[in-house]
Design an enzyme around this catalytic site. Structure first.
Site, PDB file in Angstrom:
ATOM      1  N   HIS A 241      55.179 116.904  13.787  1.00 59.22           N
ATOM      2  CA  HIS A 241      56.004 116.051  12.928  1.00 59.22           C
ATOM      3  C   HIS A 241      56.072 116.540  11.471  1.00 59.22           C
ATOM      4  CE1 HIS A 241      55.927 113.585  16.380  1.00 59.22           C
ATOM      5  NE2 HIS A 241      54.840 112.893  16.122  1.00 59.22           N
ATOM      6  N   LYS A 340      45.136 108.250   9.687  1.00 55.82           N
ATOM      7  CA  LYS A 340      45.149 106.913  10.290  1.00 55.82           C
ATOM      8  C   LYS A 340      44.273 106.003   9.441  1.00 55.82           C
ATOM      9  CE  LYS A 340      46.434 108.193  14.909  1.00 55.82           C
ATOM     10  NZ  LYS A 340      47.848 107.847  14.976  1.00 55.82           N
TER      11      LYS A 340
HETATM   12  C1  BG6 Z   1      52.899 110.289  17.669  1.00 54.27           C
HETATM   13  C2  BG6 Z   1      51.420 110.464  17.500  1.00 54.27           C
HETATM   14  O1  BG6 Z   1      53.511 111.505  17.988  1.00 54.27           O
HETATM   15  O2  BG6 Z   1      53.448 109.783  16.450  1.00 54.27           O
HETATM   16  C3  BG6 Z   1      50.754 109.153  17.113  1.00 54.27           C
HETATM   17  O3  BG6 Z   1      50.872 110.924  18.730  1.00 54.27           O
HETATM   18  C4  BG6 Z   1      51.420 108.579  15.875  1.00 54.27           C
HETATM   19  O4  BG6 Z   1      49.366 109.318  16.879  1.00 54.27           O
HETATM   20  C5  BG6 Z   1      52.938 108.525  16.054  1.00 54.27           C
HETATM   21  O5  BG6 Z   1      50.910 107.280  15.670  1.00 54.27           O
HETATM   22  C6  BG6 Z   1      53.619 108.132  14.755  1.00 54.27           C
HETATM   23  O6  BG6 Z   1      54.980 107.916  15.009  1.00 54.27           O
HETATM   24  P1  BG6 Z   1      55.836 106.916  14.110  1.00 54.27           P
HETATM   25  O7  BG6 Z   1      57.217 107.034  14.657  1.00 54.27           O
HETATM   26  O8  BG6 Z   1      55.235 105.560  14.289  1.00 54.27           O
HETATM   27  O9  BG6 Z   1      55.701 107.406  12.705  1.00 54.27           O
END
Ligand code: BG6
Length: 498
Positions: A241, A340
């Protein structure tokens, strides 16, 4: 979309492996519901949930009904009924090649041209599932396969998964999901950059001092402890991400939006990332793990308590400073952090422009630099900080103010979830928002330079209290600090007042 794949819009067969899993119920089925509601999916489409439990379609539909109602507020009954009618269930275990009769029957009855296999399972079974699909003759020329992250835990295992899948599907048939790419505001990065001349002109090392990307989560690992403990924040968030956000914010303008044009530009960024060495790893990266803490809602457990273990070296927080070694970005630090159990859930990209070269004002008070803050979630906003003269006598007194663009003030409709767009893109055969194999490889190559040195240098986790911002300051250069939008600052002020 190539001609061969041309098909009736909105009509497709979708097979979801891991069809009764968290992702299916939380994201995939709600996405199908909303696209049905908007009329983008025709009712001749068919969905098959495949999973390890023996149950009938009727039993599955009951579960699906309750899941839909728990994930969609005020779901409309006719649409829910339509979704249930279109969905069937089959039992299947990839490892033993055991599939129920209903599985084969579903394929026998298939007349739709586009067939999508969604692998919402651990990547360790992707190879077996694909092998079985091939042996059972389920893969057609117009089939596509969707792979959920994480694709492996390092370069080697990710290449293995990609090799296994590539035996049965061509690269044009493979859709590797990074759901951040499907977020409305992430796509808006393309519009912000390439539909606005003023920004693009100053989008370079001459004008920009540093860039900061924060993806902060307030939740802990919850029920995903077993999975998370094997991955940690670097593999779970940064390798995919955050790097994708970094690519979109820094890549060269693609010539068109055609999938490979965009992916070629992202790939160049990934390949230009400076790998870490034994010196920079200590200075420019920091890892952390949350301990017990508290929030307004009460006590927050530690990571170890959440995963029910006495010890773990897994990081729940990462911050790092990296450089893109090319002409546009030479020397500009890119600061990335994610964690987190931080105080709020938000994602922001901050572009810190350089200071004015010379202060002509008699007061000689600090002139704050211009700053563009792009808030991706939970609300979508853009803030542009500029200096403004304080009206009235007393000479040139000035102060920073922000121009603020809040999406909610201009766009009233619900923003579709990332999975809605991504699923429809798969059905349409548009790969622009999916990761190409060489992109995944390049991002793992860079990530491995961190993993390797973390291991060799035995990099410890800095403990941070749940509900705090984590140890990100360790990697900040002197005179710099992590900045948040005014919006976060206001939320925090309010919290402190209460
Ligand atoms: C996921 C991760 O890909 O993305 C998670 O595995 C994380 O750990 C999540 O919480 C976050 O996604 P978003 O869309 O809530 O920002």
């Amino acid at each position: 979309m190539n001609k061969e794949n041309a098909t009736e819009e909105g009509v497709f067969d979708l097979v979801i492996f891991g069809g009764d899993g968290d992702l299916a119920f939380r994201k995939i089925f709600p996405a199908l519901y909303y696209r049905l509601e908007d009329g983008q999916i025709k009712n001749t489409s068919r969905f098959l949930a495949v999973s390890l439990k023996e149950r009938t379609t009727e039993e599955f539909r009951k579960i699906l009904l309750s899941e839909i109602n728990s994930h969609i507020k005020e779901a409309k009954q006719p649409i829910v009924d339509q979704l249930l009618n279109m969905t069937e269930y089959a039992f299947g275990i990839a490892k033993t090649t055991s599939y129920s009769d209903s599985y084969n029957l579903w394929f026998t009855n298939s007349t739709n041209e586009v067939r999508v296999f969604y692998l919402a399972t651990p990547a360790t079974v992707f190879g077996e599932i694909c092998k079985n699909l091939n042996e059972q003759g389920n893969i057609t020329k117009t089939s596509r396969v969707v792979l959920e992250k994480p694709l492996g835990t390092d370069l080697k295992s990710s290449e293995e998964v990609n090799n296994q899948v590539a035996q049965y599907f061509s690269e044009e048939q493979i859709y590797r999901i990074d759901h951040y790419l499907g977020k409305e505001t992430v796509q808006n990065l393309m519009v912000l950059r390439f539909a606005n001349n003023i920004f693009e002109r100053s989008w370079n090392a001459q004008e920009i001092d540093n860039v900061q990307i924060t993806v902060s989560e307030s939740l802990g690992v919850g029920k995903r402890g077993d999975f998370y403990d094997k991955y940690g924040a670097l593999r779970d968030m940064v390798q995919n991400h955050l790097l994708q956000l970094l690519c979109l914010i820094s890549m060269e303008p693609p010539v068109t939006l055609e999938a490979d044009q965009v992916r070629d530009e992202k790939l160049k960024v990934l390949r230009a990332l400076r790998p870490f060495d034994k010196k920079s790893i200590k200075k420019d990266t920091v890892r952390g793990q949350y301990t017990r803490g508290s929030s307004k809602e009460g006590q927050l457990p530690s990571y170890l308590e959440e995963i029910d273990k006495y010890e773990s070296n897994t990081e729940t927080f990462v911050a790092l400073k990296t450089y893109i070694e090319n002409w546009r970005w030479g020397g500009v630090p890119f600061y990335l952090r994610t964690g987190k159990r931080m105080p709020h859930r938000y994602s922001e990209i901050v572009i810190n422009f350089k200071q004015v070269p010379h202060n002509i004002f008699p007061e000689k008070k600090n002139i704050e630099n211009n700053r563009l803050t792009i808030r991706l979630q939970p609300e979508e906003r853009i803030e542009l900080r500029q200096m403004v003269k304080i009206p009235g006598p007393g000479g040139y007194r000035y102060k920073p103010f922000s121009l603020e663009l809040d999406y909610a003030d201009h766009f009233e409709n619900r923003f579709p979830d990332a999975y809605e767009r991504l699923l429809m893109d798969v059905a349409r055969g548009n790969q622009t928002l999916f990761m190409r194999r060489d992109e995944v490889k390049a991002s793992w190559e860079w990530t491995e330079s961190i993993l390797k040195h973390w291991k060799n240098q035995k990099m410890p986790n800095h403990l941070y209290e749940a509900g705090t911002w984590g140890p990100g300051d360790f990697i900040m250069d002197e005179g710099n600090s992590w900045v948040k939008s005014q919006h976060v600052a206001k939320i925090q002020e309010k919290k402190n007042e209460n």
